[in-house]
Design an enzyme around this catalytic site. Structure first.
Site, PDB file in Angstrom:
ATOM      1  N   ASP A   1       1.055  -1.458  -0.119  1.00  0.00           N
ATOM      2  CA  ASP A   1      -0.149  -0.445   0.187  1.00  0.00           C
ATOM      3  C   ASP A   1       0.541   1.049  -0.413  1.00  0.00           C
ATOM      4  O   ASP A   1       0.354   2.141   0.120  1.00  0.00           O
ATOM      5  CB  ASP A   1      -0.680  -0.106   1.549  1.00  0.00           C
ATOM      6  CG  ASP A   1      -1.729  -0.596   0.788  1.00  0.00           C
ATOM      7  OD1 ASP A   1      -2.284  -1.853  -0.038  1.00  0.00           O
ATOM      8  OD2 ASP A   1      -2.352  -1.452   2.465  1.00  0.00           O
TER       9      ASP A   1
ATOM     10  N   HIS B   1      -5.210  -1.604  -5.553  1.00  0.00           N
ATOM     11  CA  HIS B   1      -3.759  -0.321  -5.815  1.00  0.00           C
ATOM     12  C   HIS B   1      -5.050   0.147  -6.324  1.00  0.00           C
ATOM     13  O   HIS B   1      -6.177   0.796  -7.468  1.00  0.00           O
ATOM     14  CB  HIS B   1      -2.953  -1.462  -7.241  1.00  0.00           C
ATOM     15  CG  HIS B   1      -2.145  -1.772  -7.380  1.00  0.00           C
ATOM     16  ND1 HIS B   1      -1.261  -2.492  -7.954  1.00  0.00           N
ATOM     17  CD2 HIS B   1      -1.877  -2.724  -5.805  1.00  0.00           C
ATOM     18  CE1 HIS B   1      -0.632  -3.893  -7.399  1.00  0.00           C
ATOM     19  NE2 HIS B   1      -1.048  -3.615  -6.170  1.00  0.00           N
TER      20      HIS B   1
HETATM   21  P1  GDP Z   1      -0.836   0.182  -3.534  1.00  0.00           P
HETATM   22  O1  GDP Z   1      -1.123  -0.846  -3.305  1.00  0.00           O
HETATM   23  O2  GDP Z   1       0.344   0.294  -3.489  1.00  0.00           O
HETATM   24  O3  GDP Z   1      -1.570   0.626  -5.528  1.00  0.00           O
HETATM   25  O4  GDP Z   1      -1.850   1.060  -2.476  1.00  0.00           O
HETATM   26  P2  GDP Z   1      -2.673   2.462  -2.199  1.00  0.00           P
HETATM   27  O5  GDP Z   1      -3.670   2.057  -3.514  1.00  0.00           O
HETATM   28  O6  GDP Z   1      -3.514   0.286  -1.608  1.00  0.00           O
HETATM   29  O7  GDP Z   1      -2.715   2.362  -1.033  1.00  0.00           O
HETATM   30  C1  GDP Z   1      -2.654   3.980  -0.942  1.00  0.00           C
HETATM   31  C2  GDP Z   1      -3.168   5.211  -0.697  1.00  0.00           C
HETATM   32  O8  GDP Z   1      -2.581   6.704  -1.198  1.00  0.00           O
HETATM   33  C3  GDP Z   1      -4.502   4.914  -2.009  1.00  0.00           C
HETATM   34  O9  GDP Z   1      -5.800   5.638  -1.406  1.00  0.00           O
HETATM   35  C4  GDP Z   1      -3.976   6.606  -3.322  1.00  0.00           C
HETATM   36  O10 GDP Z   1      -4.973   7.008  -3.385  1.00  0.00           O
HETATM   37  C5  GDP Z   1      -2.660   7.025  -2.066  1.00  0.00           C
HETATM   38  N1  GDP Z   1      -2.105   8.272  -2.399  1.00  0.00           N
HETATM   39  C6  GDP Z   1      -0.833   7.526  -3.397  1.00  0.00           C
HETATM   40  N2  GDP Z   1       0.090   8.380  -3.482  1.00  0.00           N
HETATM   41  C7  GDP Z   1      -0.605   9.317  -2.597  1.00  0.00           C
HETATM   42  C8  GDP Z   1       0.204  11.031  -1.551  1.00  0.00           C
HETATM   43  O11 GDP Z   1       0.971  11.211  -2.167  1.00  0.00           O
HETATM   44  N3  GDP Z   1      -1.190  11.351  -1.470  1.00  0.00           N
HETATM   45  C9  GDP Z   1      -1.922  11.470  -0.944  1.00  0.00           C
HETATM   46  N4  GDP Z   1      -2.810  12.121   0.248  1.00  0.00           N
HETATM   47  N5  GDP Z   1      -2.208  10.027  -1.396  1.00  0.00           N
HETATM   48  C10 GDP Z   1      -1.963   9.145  -1.741  1.00  0.00           C
HETATM   49  P1  IMO Z   2      -0.875  -4.255  -2.465  1.00  0.00           P
HETATM   50  O1  IMO Z   2      -0.771  -4.840  -3.692  1.00  0.00           O
HETATM   51  C1  IMO Z   2      -1.031  -4.463   1.870  1.00  0.00           C
HETATM   52  C2  IMO Z   2      -1.347  -8.648   3.927  1.00  0.00           C
HETATM   53  C3  IMO Z   2      -2.227  -9.175   4.345  1.00  0.00           C
HETATM   54  C4  IMO Z   2      -1.922  -9.571   5.249  1.00  0.00           C
HETATM   55  C5  IMO Z   2      -0.772 -10.700   4.329  1.00  0.00           C
HETATM   56  C6  IMO Z   2      -0.656 -12.317   4.203  1.00  0.00           C
HETATM   57  O2  IMO Z   2      -2.129  -3.388  -2.237  1.00  0.00           O
HETATM   58  O3  IMO Z   2      -0.174  -3.164  -1.944  1.00  0.00           O
HETATM   59  P2  IMO Z   2      -2.368 -12.857   1.706  1.00  0.00           P
HETATM   60  O4  IMO Z   2      -4.170 -12.811   1.634  1.00  0.00           O
HETATM   61  O5  IMO Z   2      -1.205 -11.963   0.900  1.00  0.00           O
HETATM   62  O6  IMO Z   2      -1.996 -14.031   2.043  1.00  0.00           O
HETATM   63  O7  IMO Z   2      -2.100 -11.864   3.593  1.00  0.00           O
HETATM   64  O8  IMO Z   2      -0.358 -10.011   3.478  1.00  0.00           O
HETATM   65  N1  IMO Z   2      -1.370  -8.095   2.194  1.00  0.00           N
HETATM   66  C7  IMO Z   2      -1.077  -7.077   1.947  1.00  0.00           C
HETATM   67  N2  IMO Z   2      -0.679  -6.051   2.810  1.00  0.00           N
HETATM   68  N3  IMO Z   2      -0.610  -4.317   0.544  1.00  0.00           N
HETATM   69  C8  IMO Z   2      -1.775  -5.061   0.131  1.00  0.00           C
HETATM   70  O9  IMO Z   2      -1.382  -5.818  -1.785  1.00  0.00           O
HETATM   71  C9  IMO Z   2      -1.152  -6.480   0.794  1.00  0.00           C
HETATM   72  N4  IMO Z   2      -1.584  -7.796   0.114  1.00  0.00           N
HETATM   73  C10 IMO Z   2      -1.766  -9.254   0.945  1.00  0.00           C
HETATM   74  O10 IMO Z   2      -2.664  -7.971   4.805  1.00  0.00           O
HETATM   75  O11 IMO Z   2      -0.977  -9.184   6.398  1.00  0.00           O
HETATM   76 MG    MG Z   3      -3.190  -1.337  -1.696  1.00  0.00          MG
END
Ligand code: GDP
Ligand code: IMO
Ligand code: MG
Length: 422
Positions: A13, A41
């Site tokens: 994340d 994502h």
């Molecule tokens: P990923 O799994 O790595 O793609 O990340 P996620 O989408 O799960 O979580 C990242 C969160 O941060 C999302 O809600 C994005 O929209 C948000 N995000 C990404 N970059 C920024 C930033 O620079 N500022 C803010 N405020 N939000 C961001």
């Molecule tokens: P993105 O791509 C954050 C974490 C779960 C748990 C561990 C194992 O959005 O960054 P799983 O379901 O894979 O067997 O869970 O990994 N986990 C993540 N945490 N971002 C993710 O994906 C995750 N995918 C799995 O919360 O701790």
């Molecule tokens: Mg994510």
């Protein structure tokens, strides 16, 4: 843009989706190489929020090829829902999305087993996303998995599914769970197979043709370095190689064709699920949750939050070979007077400048902090490096120096334009 591996340098994340969307502008092909629909994502575009789980985040730009590579585990029913959801939001996958015929399938018994194993672990649970990821990769390693090739071969699939359900229903019964109905699973998966058939391709050949043409390929990592099955905080990890090497094995593109590795990290740290998080801090968690931030994109769970952990990101730099950094969510720290960064771990008399492997040791480790002055100014409108407050620039430079890579991108908001190239 050259061939770029993009990975998460923390616990997932990190904002990979947003950075992938930005970098896709200069790419021809975007490839997911590991993980499954445990990933979430997020890409914010023109007031709309897209959450991608299996489809590469590159899909939001027209004319780019998007590949789900052989290293991914695919829930076919989930993938159909995702493609349909995108269609309803005006995004067409037909003609742009390619699904590897050798990607392994996630089946309903994988999800059931994931949930039951978690329940039986009690307080020692991993906190998985319950998407069946661990059991699906388990079958792959045990050489008992079913693949996309099987799904689109109706006769073969029927026979294989019968045998798999016989075996897995016995295991489910041992957990005290209800056995799965062959008819219901078969119908749902066959329908998904028919829907997905036009997307199925030999993606290894497709990617090598792209290489021959001189296309630029972007490898979209899922999860993060410390969730890696080998390099993460085992057993509190996912079941794939989330680190840079996974991009090669999960796509069939060899290491010498990779040109650079971009590590994405937040300006602070988050983790969802159980396991050690050395810099976890209630104050920063309350602040970020109070701003409505840091709730999981896949499960909606509140993410655990902490200060930036430079020991962890330096370690991530080492195992991934990070060349360039993308630091996201800088704006999350805009209101703070003082910002802490973990520069070492201490366990009694012992100090660590790398992440120890034994999670009992890691769980005992106390962070050693350096303090930085906060800038206390909104950064969300900045579009150029020189528009950032001096103290924010000093903070970012320090993160890059402590991590040991070059700062390439700073992100100050979820939008495409809220991106500063350094
Ligand atoms: P990923 O799994 O790595 O793609 O990340 P996620 O989408 O799960 O979580 C990242 C969160 O941060 C999302 O809600 C994005 O929209 C948000 N995000 C990404 N970059 C920024 C930033 O620079 N500022 C803010 N405020 N939000 C961001
Ligand atoms: P993105 O791509 C954050 C974490 C779960 C748990 C561990 C194992 O959005 O960054 P799983 O379901 O894979 O067997 O869970 O990994 N986990 C993540 N945490 N971002 C993710 O994906 C995750 N995918 C799995 O919360 O701790
Ligand atoms: Mg994510």
């Amino acid at each position: 843009m050259a061939n770029t591996i993009l990975i998460g340098a923390q616990w997932g994340d990190e904002g990979k989706g947003k950075i992938i969307d930005v970098l896709t502008e200069g790419a021809d092909v975007v490839v997911r190489t590991q993980g499954g629909n445990n990933a979430g994502h997020t890409v914010n575009l023109k007031g709309k929020k897209y959450v991608l789980h299996l489809v590469p985040s590159g899909i939001l730009r027209r004319g780019k090829k998007c590949v789900i590579g052989n290293g991914v585990v695919v829930d076919p029913v989930g993938l159909v829902e995702e493609i349909e959801g995108l269609r309803q939001m005006g995004i067409r996958c037909q003609g742009s999305l390619f699904l590897s015929e050798t990607a392994h399938l996630v089946l309903p018994y994988h999800r059931e087993l994931d949930a039951h194993r978690e329940t039986s672990k009690g307080k020692d649970k991993i906190g998985t996303t319950k998407r069946g990821i661990g059991p699906a990769y388990g079958d792959k390693a045990a050489r008992t998995g079913l693949r996309v090739l099987d799904l689109i071969n109706p006769e073969r699939f029927e026979k294989q599914l019968q045998a798999k359900l016989r075996e897995n229903n016995e295991i489910l019964k041992a957990f005290g769970a209800k056995p799965l109905s062959f008819k219901a699973v078969h119908e749902a998966y066959r329908a998904a197979g028919d829907y997905l058939k036009p997307f199925v391709a030999n993606t290894v050949i497709l990617l090598h043709e792209a290489l021959l043409r001189g296309d630029d390929i972007l490898f979209e990592g899922a999860q993060g370095t410390f969730l890696d099955i080998d390099h993460g905080t085992y057993p509190f990890v996912t079941s794939s190689n989330t680190t840079a090497g996974g991009a090669c094995t999960g796509s069939g593109v060899p290491p010498h064709r990779m040109d650079r590795v971009v590590g994405v990290m937040k300006a602070y740290t988050t983790r969802v699920g159980e396991g050690p998080l050395p810099t976890e801090n209630a104050e920063i968690a309350d602040m970020l949750h109070g701003m409505g931030r840091e709730f999981g994109a896949t499960t909606g769970r509140a993410r655990r939050c902490g200060w930036f952990d430079a020991v962890a990101t330096r370690h991530a730099g080492m195992v991934n070979g990070i060349d360039e950094l993308a630091v996201t969510n800088l704006d999350g720290l805009d209101t703070l007077e003082t910002i802490k960064v973990c520069v070492a771990y201490r366990d009694g008399a012992r100090q660590y400048d790398y992440v120890p492997n034994d999670i009992e040791v890691l769980s005992r480790c106390q962070p050693v902090y350096a303090e930085f002055a906060g800038w206390r100014t909104a950064t969300t409108a900045a579009r150029q490096w020189k528009e950032l407050p001096t103290k924010a620039r000093a903070y970012l430079k320090a993160l890059a120096e402590l991590t040991g890579a070059k700062l390439a991108i700073a992100s100050v908001g979820p939008g495409r334009d809220q991106t500063i190239f350094v």
